[in-house]
Design an enzyme around this catalytic site. Structure first.
Site, PDB file in Angstrom:
ATOM      1  N   GLY A 160      15.550  23.719 -25.811  1.00  0.00           N
ATOM      2  CA  GLY A 160      14.766  23.324 -24.641  1.00  0.00           C
ATOM      3  C   GLY A 160      13.307  23.701 -24.848  1.00  0.00           C
ATOM      4  O   GLY A 160      12.581  23.990 -23.898  1.00  0.00           O
ATOM      5  N   SER A 213      19.986  33.426 -14.567  1.00  0.00           N
ATOM      6  CA  SER A 213      19.272  33.005 -13.346  1.00  0.00           C
ATOM      7  C   SER A 213      19.617  33.953 -12.198  1.00  0.00           C
ATOM      8  O   SER A 213      20.721  34.513 -12.160  1.00  0.00           O
ATOM      9  CB  SER A 213      19.725  31.588 -12.973  1.00  0.00           C
ATOM     10  N   TYR A 231      25.693  25.590 -11.382  1.00  0.00           N
ATOM     11  CA  TYR A 231      24.606  26.285 -12.085  1.00  0.00           C
ATOM     12  C   TYR A 231      24.822  27.799 -12.064  1.00  0.00           C
ATOM     13  O   TYR A 231      24.672  28.479 -13.080  1.00  0.00           O
ATOM     14  CB  TYR A 231      23.273  25.914 -11.432  1.00  0.00           C
ATOM     15  N   ALA A 287      27.635  29.387 -11.684  1.00  0.00           N
ATOM     16  CA  ALA A 287      28.794  29.724 -12.523  1.00  0.00           C
ATOM     17  C   ALA A 287      28.390  29.716 -13.999  1.00  0.00           C
ATOM     18  O   ALA A 287      28.770  30.617 -14.769  1.00  0.00           O
ATOM     19  CB  ALA A 287      29.923  28.721 -12.272  1.00  0.00           C
ATOM     20  N   LYS A 347      25.394  30.152 -15.293  1.00  0.00           N
ATOM     21  CA  LYS A 347      24.465  31.244 -15.619  1.00  0.00           C
ATOM     22  C   LYS A 347      25.148  32.610 -15.560  1.00  0.00           C
ATOM     23  O   LYS A 347      24.750  33.547 -16.259  1.00  0.00           O
ATOM     24  CB  LYS A 347      23.254  31.201 -14.677  1.00  0.00           C
TER      25      LYS A 347
END
Lengths: 86, 247
Positions: B13, B143, B156, B158, B160
């Site tokens: 990324g 996060s 999201y 779960a 992270k």
């Protein structure tokens, strides 16, 4: 490389990579289980062995659980190295 | 005192948002940085231009980090080019926010793949060269949603939280090789990924943040840089929260 020669090379690589002080390469039998039983390697050592094999033979082990099958013994390792290099 | 070694750095990324800031930060210190991106060629071009504007050079690899075959091919290319990283930064990720009842299994899987499976696959390959060199730094991205939970982010959060479990476990597995594995947990940072949030939602999140502002990609990059420093060599399995005090 002949299969017998490859197996001998693999045994040396295993002993040297994992710094096995109590094991000589010629003490490892071709069909001996490498992990837990047989040679009794700690499975967490597999990473170092995978890395050394990939570096030496310029191959890459698959990411699925087939990889585990290749580490059953020197026999299976030699089969994989030969097929990956072919 | 000699000059610090040039490290090989890989950032997934790495062409956008926080990943790009991480890549530029390491490149600015003279390290050899490879940005992995999934398919956004425009983002790659913009990232390359941003680097050029600063007089920096980045290398790029196009690969879907959540695809095992693509990851394997990527690592073959990296190995052939002597670019297997000393520092691996797994910043790739995405959200598909929706309340529980509107979260499709397809979306759940996509979010898990993009955030968690990609991190697993990259760590699995990256750990090999690190083990051989007896040195390495892995920084994963978690996060605040993993720690506090967040409405509309079941998938999201779960994923992270999974990244945190993966990080702590790999820290233990790889410690014997001199490899540290840590995570960062960035608070709200305005990027393309968070651009879907409404102004109202952003204001709500800022109001909950003790520092009363959003973060910057550069602030997160600084924390990643810190975790890779030689002085951070005794820190592993931890999660550094750079979230303005939110958690």
């Amino acid at each position: 490389m002949a299969t017998a020669e490859l197996k001998t090379e693999l045994k040396h690589l295993i002993v040297e990579t994992l710094r096995l002080e109590d094991v000589k390469p010629d003490q490892i039998k071709d069909a001996d289980p490498l992990f837990v039983e047989g040679l009794g390697l700690d499975s967490l050592d597999a990473l170092e062995l995978v890395s050394a094999l990939e570096f030496k033979y310029q191959i890459r082990f698959p990411t699925d659980d087939v990889a585990k099958q290749h580490f059953r013994s020197v026999d299976t390792l030699a089969d994989f190295v030969q097929s990956a290099k072919a | 005192m000699g000059s610090p070694p040039v490290r090989r750095v890989l950032v997934t990324g790495g062409t956008k948002g926080i990943g790009r800031a991480v890549a530029l930060r390491f490149a600015s210190e003279g390290h050899r940085v490879t940005c992995v991106y999934k398919g956004d060629d425009k983002g790659r071009a913009e990232c390359a231009e941003a680097a050029r504007a600063k007089g920096l050079t980045l290398e790029f690899e196009k690969a879907d980090a959540a695809d095992p075959a693509a990851v394997l091919d990527l690592w073959k290319r990296l190995s052939a080019a002597d670019r297997e990283p000393d520092y691996l930064v797994n910043a790739a990720g995405m959200t598909r926010d929706a309340p529980l009842v509107f979260t499709s299994v397809t979306d759940f899987d996509a979010v898990l793949d993009s955030n968690l499976k990609s991190t697993f696959l990259m760590c699995q390959q990256g750990a090999k060269a690190m083990a051989r060199r007896r040195f390495g730094r892995i920084v994963n991205f978690s996060s605040p949603a993993a720690i506090l939970g967040h409405e509309g982010q079941a998938a999201y959060a779960a994923a992270k939280a999974g990244v945190l479990g993966l990080t702590r476990t790999l820290a233990r597995e790889l410690a014997r090789y001199g490899v540290t594995v840590n995570a960062v947990s960035p608070g709200l940072v305005p990027t393309e990924m968070t651009s879907a949030l409404s102004e109202k939602k952003v204001a709500e999140l800022v109001a909950k943040t003790p520092l009363q502002r959003t973060g910057t990609p550069e602030e997160i990059a600084g924390a990643v840089r810190m975790l890779c420093d030689d002085l951070a060599g005794y820190m592993t399995g931890q999660c550094l929260c750079i979230d303005g005090g939110l958690t």
